[in-house]
Design an enzyme around this catalytic site. Structure first.
Site, PDB file in Angstrom:
ATOM      1  N   GLN A 127     -37.234  25.884 -32.308  1.00  0.00           N
ATOM      2  CA  GLN A 127     -36.998  25.024 -31.131  1.00  0.00           C
ATOM      3  C   GLN A 127     -35.168  24.668 -30.798  1.00  0.00           C
ATOM      4  OE1 GLN A 127     -40.155  22.156 -32.417  1.00  0.00           O
ATOM      5  NE2 GLN A 127     -40.087  22.060 -30.160  1.00  0.00           N
ATOM      6  N   ARG A 180     -35.304  15.959 -41.166  1.00  0.00           N
ATOM      7  CA  ARG A 180     -36.430  17.045 -41.279  1.00  0.00           C
ATOM      8  C   ARG A 180     -36.297  18.206 -40.495  1.00  0.00           C
ATOM      9  NH1 ARG A 180     -42.056  17.447 -38.315  1.00  0.00           N
ATOM     10  NH2 ARG A 180     -43.020  19.007 -39.719  1.00  0.00           N
ATOM     11  N   HIS A 222     -43.013  26.138 -39.406  1.00  0.00           N
ATOM     12  CA  HIS A 222     -43.174  25.472 -38.068  1.00  0.00           C
ATOM     13  C   HIS A 222     -43.486  26.202 -37.034  1.00  0.00           C
ATOM     14  CE1 HIS A 222     -42.376  21.274 -36.003  1.00  0.00           C
ATOM     15  NE2 HIS A 222     -42.801  21.966 -35.170  1.00  0.00           N
ATOM     16  N   ASN A 242     -46.490  22.756 -40.521  1.00  0.00           N
ATOM     17  CA  ASN A 242     -46.556  21.623 -39.690  1.00  0.00           C
ATOM     18  C   ASN A 242     -47.956  21.904 -38.760  1.00  0.00           C
ATOM     19  OD1 ASN A 242     -45.128  19.764 -38.027  1.00  0.00           O
ATOM     20  ND2 ASN A 242     -45.311  21.142 -36.429  1.00  0.00           N
ATOM     21  N   GLU A 243     -48.714  20.819 -38.742  1.00  0.00           N
ATOM     22  CA  GLU A 243     -49.878  20.843 -37.712  1.00  0.00           C
ATOM     23  C   GLU A 243     -50.778  22.043 -37.509  1.00  0.00           C
ATOM     24  OE1 GLU A 243     -48.072  20.082 -34.018  1.00  0.00           O
ATOM     25  OE2 GLU A 243     -47.370  17.953 -34.651  1.00  0.00           O
ATOM     26  N   ASN A 263     -47.977  13.173 -37.598  1.00  0.00           N
ATOM     27  CA  ASN A 263     -47.303  13.612 -36.464  1.00  0.00           C
ATOM     28  C   ASN A 263     -48.138  12.793 -35.412  1.00  0.00           C
ATOM     29  OD1 ASN A 263     -45.432  15.009 -37.667  1.00  0.00           O
ATOM     30  ND2 ASN A 263     -45.781  16.949 -36.532  1.00  0.00           N
ATOM     31  N   TYR A 305     -48.586  10.784 -31.376  1.00  0.00           N
ATOM     32  CA  TYR A 305     -47.715  10.528 -30.273  1.00  0.00           C
ATOM     33  C   TYR A 305     -48.536   9.650 -29.214  1.00  0.00           C
ATOM     34  CZ  TYR A 305     -44.443  14.090 -31.159  1.00  0.00           C
ATOM     35  OH  TYR A 305     -43.306  14.848 -32.015  1.00  0.00           O
ATOM     36  N   GLU A 355     -42.959  12.812 -37.338  1.00  0.00           N
ATOM     37  CA  GLU A 355     -42.896  13.121 -35.784  1.00  0.00           C
ATOM     38  C   GLU A 355     -43.314  11.821 -35.083  1.00  0.00           C
ATOM     39  OE1 GLU A 355     -43.712  16.684 -33.849  1.00  0.00           O
ATOM     40  OE2 GLU A 355     -43.096  17.847 -35.475  1.00  0.00           O
ATOM     41  N   TRP A 368     -39.158  12.339 -33.638  1.00  0.00           N
ATOM     42  CA  TRP A 368     -39.023  13.573 -32.668  1.00  0.00           C
ATOM     43  C   TRP A 368     -38.445  13.351 -31.309  1.00  0.00           C
ATOM     44  CZ3 TRP A 368     -39.635  18.436 -34.337  1.00  0.00           C
ATOM     45  CH2 TRP A 368     -39.392  19.375 -33.481  1.00  0.00           C
ATOM     46  N   GLU A 410     -39.202  23.217 -25.896  1.00  0.00           N
ATOM     47  CA  GLU A 410     -40.477  22.443 -25.958  1.00  0.00           C
ATOM     48  C   GLU A 410     -41.572  23.414 -25.760  1.00  0.00           C
ATOM     49  OE1 GLU A 410     -41.522  19.781 -27.321  1.00  0.00           O
ATOM     50  OE2 GLU A 410     -43.606  19.715 -26.797  1.00  0.00           O
ATOM     51  N   TRP A 411     -41.523  24.549 -26.472  1.00  0.00           N
ATOM     52  CA  TRP A 411     -42.874  25.549 -26.696  1.00  0.00           C
ATOM     53  C   TRP A 411     -43.351  26.122 -25.100  1.00  0.00           C
ATOM     54  CZ3 TRP A 411     -42.010  26.862 -31.454  1.00  0.00           C
ATOM     55  CH2 TRP A 411     -41.905  25.960 -32.316  1.00  0.00           C
TER      56      TRP A 411
HETATM   57  C1  PNW Z   1     -45.659  18.623 -32.047  1.00  0.00           C
HETATM   58  N1  PNW Z   1     -50.767  17.220 -28.671  1.00  0.00           N
HETATM   59  O1  PNW Z   1     -46.692  19.231 -31.322  1.00  0.00           O
HETATM   60  C2  PNW Z   1     -44.763  19.773 -32.506  1.00  0.00           C
HETATM   61  O2  PNW Z   1     -44.556  19.642 -33.953  1.00  0.00           O
HETATM   62  C3  PNW Z   1     -43.470  19.942 -32.170  1.00  0.00           C
HETATM   63  O3  PNW Z   1     -42.905  21.197 -32.373  1.00  0.00           O
HETATM   64  C4  PNW Z   1     -43.377  19.429 -30.506  1.00  0.00           C
HETATM   65  O4  PNW Z   1     -42.001  19.589 -30.078  1.00  0.00           O
HETATM   66  C5  PNW Z   1     -43.780  18.064 -30.627  1.00  0.00           C
HETATM   67  O5  PNW Z   1     -44.957  17.820 -30.897  1.00  0.00           O
HETATM   68  C6  PNW Z   1     -43.670  17.520 -29.346  1.00  0.00           C
HETATM   69  O6  PNW Z   1     -44.760  18.226 -28.282  1.00  0.00           O
HETATM   70  C7  PNW Z   1     -47.654  18.678 -30.587  1.00  0.00           C
HETATM   71  O7  PNW Z   1     -51.556  18.058 -28.110  1.00  0.00           O
HETATM   72  C8  PNW Z   1     -48.567  19.699 -30.095  1.00  0.00           C
HETATM   73  O8  PNW Z   1     -50.994  16.161 -28.473  1.00  0.00           O
HETATM   74  C9  PNW Z   1     -49.746  19.081 -29.423  1.00  0.00           C
HETATM   75  C10 PNW Z   1     -49.615  17.856 -29.328  1.00  0.00           C
HETATM   76  C11 PNW Z   1     -48.891  16.903 -30.118  1.00  0.00           C
HETATM   77  C12 PNW Z   1     -47.730  17.264 -30.569  1.00  0.00           C
END
Ligand code: PNW
Length: 488
Positions: free
Chosen positions: A26, A83, A129, A175-176, A316, A318, A386, A436, A443-444
């Site tokens: 990223q 990190r 990652h 990671n995840e 992580n 959100y 995150e 984060w 952002e992927w």
């Molecule tokens: C994380 N969801 O991914 C990743 O670890 C980061 O690399 C990414 O940039 C960041 O969150 C922000 O998106 C996620 O579906 C992927 O809720 C999917 C989800 C959340 C976080």
């Protein structure tokens, strides 16, 4: 956008650490520099550019060429921890245990770690990652071949521990795993893009990938404990992601069960084997039957033995969603536990104001509840590895508007309050928080338009400009830690 209430600036423990997080693909750029091999993200973004909104990580933030300045920036932000992740194909271009090491790549990470040390910033290093060396998929399907992948990952981990472990004391294996399994091998929205439409078996792939990750994590945690920890005295962990789920209709027992089931399919999938040393959750076995791989008696024994090697739960997190029980039997490639998820409940109420990404709504109460849920089930210290958000419309703003990121400041303030309440009211052990992200980055699948940074990146000039949230965090952590009279 709906207004948010302001933060109460609730206290945090004096020894609570804060930091900022990034991932190699990223931010680094230098995608073909100094002998780096191609990763699945180089392929994914180049072969069908629409899959990454036309963008790719060839240059990204050019961190690979600007690293010393970036570490200076980190120091000015007052970070305790940085990190970051290592790009596997930068240090072993073809990835495998019989392939050559790229010394130029090793040197980059050595320099980064030295720069951090010189500025008193503690590194937290993630081995994986999402950017697998492409060669591992070409040769044997990477995660889909457990024995081969595990052996190559062990070799890569040993290389990292032996070259960097004298200075790195916090290691994250993966990671995840949920995202690697489901987004990579079911929806196909992330690399390597396996899904039904591209001809892959979505009934079994995500579960096989998850299985490989669990066994590879366990093995590498054991390797570190046996071969490196005696002299290096660090720790290993894994980072899991997930939403909190609330019932769509709070009076419906079916929806309440759906919310619980969704969380077992999200967190329990990985956390029950890794943190409890036992089989997948019973609800998963019941629904998935033979789609879900089995642990052999020997593997279960290894899992049991390695529980205590996980020194913290990397989370992580959100946002929060509503979960609704589906009336029909699950689809033959269902991964949700037969649950429909959404942002609006049966009363028509929204879970919270929407950020700059549609899946990310402001819901700090859900965060607080999730921390309790995890603590009750796994009783292991938690580090938030995150958390953060993009502001609504941020990508279409002038620099001056973008750095005045009040939406993010409120989000972060409320989520830090939730941690404080989890610690002091609910008795959860939370030890740290990594925002984060350090800076706006790739952002992927969404490309460069969502901006998660506490530092603004100008993608034309590659200039970095701290946003107001950066100084908010610096001062807020000082204040919250000073306000606290207790010690935990
Ligand atoms: C994380 N969801 O991914 C990743 O670890 C980061 O690399 C990414 O940039 C960041 O969150 C922000 O998106 C996620 O579906 C992927 O809720 C999917 C989800 C959340 C976080």
């Amino acid at each position: 956008t709906t207004a948010q209430k302001p933060s109460k600036d609730l206290p945090l423990p004096r020894d609570f650490v804060w930091g900022a997080a990034t991932a190699a693909y990223q931010i680094e750029g230098g995608a073909f520099q100094d002998g780096k091999g191609p990763s699945i993200w180089d392929m994914f973004s180049h072969v069908v550019p629409s899959r990454t909104s036309g963008d790719n990580g060839d240059v990204a933030c050019d961190h690979y060429n600007r690293m010393p300045k970036d570490v200076e920036l980190m120091e000015s932000l007052g970070l305790d921890v940085y990190r970051f992740s290592i790009s596997w194909s930068r240090i072993i271009p073809l990835g495998g245990r019989h392939d050559q090491v790229n010394e130029a790549g090793v040197t980059f990470y050595n320099n980064l770690i030295d720069q951090l040390a010189a500025r008193n910033i503690t590194p937290s290093v993630t081995l994986y990652h999402w950017d697998a060396p492409q060669a591992l998929y070409d040769r044997y399907g990477a995660f889909l071949n457990t024995a081969e992948f595990k052996a190559d990952f062990e070799n890569y981990a040993r290389l990292c521990f032996s070259r960097f472990g004298d200075r790195v004391k916090e290691w994250v294996t993966f990671n995840e795993p949920y995202v690697i399994s489901v987004f990579g091998h079911h929806s196909g929205s992330l690399a390597p893009g396996h899904n039904r439409a591209t001809g892959f078996d979505t009934k079994t792939e995500p579960w096989r990938v998850g299985h490989t990750i669990i066994l590879s994590h366990t093995s590498v945690a054991q390797i570190y404990a046996d071969e490196f920890r005696p002299t290096q005295e660090g720790c290993t962990a894994i980072v899991l992601n997930g939403h909190m789920y609330e019932p769509f209709d709070s009076n419906s027992n079916a929806d309440k069960a759906a919310a619980r089931r969704r969380m077992e399919f999200y967190f329990g999938w990985f956390a029950d084997p890794i943190y409890l040393g036992q089989d997948y959750p019973a609800v998963m076995r019941a629904q998935l039957g033979s789609r879900l791989p089995k642990f052999s008696p020997d593997e279960l024994e290894l899992l049991r033995k390695s529980v205590s090697l996980n020194t913290f739960f990397g989370l992580n997190h959100y946002s929060t969603k509503y979960a609704r029980a589906l009336p029909d039997p699950p689809a033959d490639d269902d991964i949700t536990g037969n649950v429909e998820e959404g942002a609006i409940n049966s009363e028509g109420e929204e879970i919270g104001p929407v950020s700059g990404m549609i899946w990310l709504r402001v819901a700090p109460e859900g965060f607080r509840k999730l921390l309790s849920w995890l603590w009750k089930r796994y009783s292991i210290p938690i580090i938030i590895t995150e958390n953060g958000c993009p502001c609504p419309g941020e990508n279409n703003m002038t620099l001056e508007q973008a750095v005045d990121d009040q939406f993010r400041i409120r989000y972060l303030g409320l989520y830090l309050d939730a941690i404080s309440q989890a610690i002091y009211t609910d008795g959860v052990l939370v030890k740290g928080y990594y925002v984060w992200s350090l800076m706006d980055n790739f952002e992927w699948s969404a490309g460069y338009s969502p901006r998660f940074g506490i530092v603004h990146t100008d993608y034309k000039t590659l200039l970095r400009t701290p946003k107001k949230s950066a100084s908010y965090l610096k001062h807020s952590f000082r204040h919250r830690r000073e306000r606290n009279q207790h010690h935990i």
